[in-house]
Design a protein around this motif. Structure first.
Motif, mmCIF file in Angstrom:
data_model
loop_
_atom_site.group_PDB
_atom_site.id
_atom_site.type_symbol
_atom_site.label_atom_id
_atom_site.label_comp_id
_atom_site.label_asym_id
_atom_site.label_seq_id
_atom_site.Cartn_x
_atom_site.Cartn_y
_atom_site.Cartn_z
ATOM 1 N N THR A 265 7.258 64.349 69.809
ATOM 2 C CA THR A 265 8.640 64.808 70.018
ATOM 3 C C THR A 265 9.412 63.827 70.881
ATOM 4 O O THR A 265 10.569 63.492 70.574
ATOM 5 N N GLN A 266 8.797 63.346 71.949
ATOM 6 C CA GLN A 266 9.471 62.402 72.835
ATOM 7 C C GLN A 266 9.784 61.090 72.130
ATOM 8 O O GLN A 266 10.882 60.560 72.256
ATOM 9 N N LEU A 267 8.831 60.581 71.379
ATOM 10 C CA LEU A 267 9.056 59.305 70.693
ATOM 11 C C LEU A 267 10.072 59.444 69.565
ATOM 12 O O LEU A 267 10.834 58.509 69.288
ATOM 13 N N SER A 268 10.094 60.586 68.909
ATOM 14 C CA SER A 268 11.052 60.794 67.809
ATOM 15 C C SER A 268 12.475 60.942 68.323
ATOM 16 O O SER A 268 13.416 60.525 67.657
ATOM 17 N N SER A 269 12.647 61.525 69.497
ATOM 18 C CA SER A 269 13.998 61.752 70.019
ATOM 19 C C SER A 269 14.485 60.608 70.897
ATOM 20 O O SER A 269 15.625 60.624 71.343
ATOM 21 N N GLN A 270 13.669 59.640 71.123
ATOM 22 C CA GLN A 270 14.031 58.519 71.987
ATOM 23 C C GLN A 270 15.036 57.632 71.257
ATOM 24 O O GLN A 270 14.839 57.234 70.131
ATOM 25 N N GLY A 271 16.126 57.325 71.939
ATOM 26 C CA GLY A 271 17.138 56.444 71.361
ATOM 27 C C GLY A 271 17.009 55.028 71.895
ATOM 28 O O GLY A 271 16.527 54.810 73.003
ATOM 29 N N ILE A 272 17.427 54.081 71.101
ATOM 30 C CA ILE A 272 17.375 52.678 71.497
ATOM 31 C C ILE A 272 18.795 52.220 71.779
ATOM 32 O O ILE A 272 19.676 52.291 70.916
ATOM 33 N N SER A 273 19.033 51.764 72.989
ATOM 34 C CA SER A 273 20.342 51.283 73.385
ATOM 35 C C SER A 273 20.402 49.780 73.131
ATOM 36 O O SER A 273 19.577 49.017 73.618
#
Length: 62
Positions: free
Chosen positions: A51-59
């Motif tokens: 869940t954490q890796l899927s919702s992580q955004g890349i700036s």
């Protein structure tokens, strides 16, 4: 005949094999018990990581 029985009971040539079989069975049983105990928590943790890796955004900006 009693000498035959005394020699048979005094012979220890297979005792080490029996010890190793018992030790190996105990180690396998302990491993299965640990796996059963830890599997639920590990499944929950892997779900949280997913869940954490899927919702992580890349700036891409600074």
């Amino acid at each position: 005949m009693t000498k035959l029985f005394k020699n048979f009971f005094a012979d220890e040539s297979g005792a080490v094999t029996v010890d190793w079989v018992v030790l190996t069975a105990a180690i396998v049983g302990l491993g299965i018990a640990v796996m059963a105990s830890v599997s639920d928590g590990l499944e929950n943790l892997s779900g949280d990581i997913d869940t954490q890796l899927s919702s992580q955004g890349i700036s891409t900006t600074f």
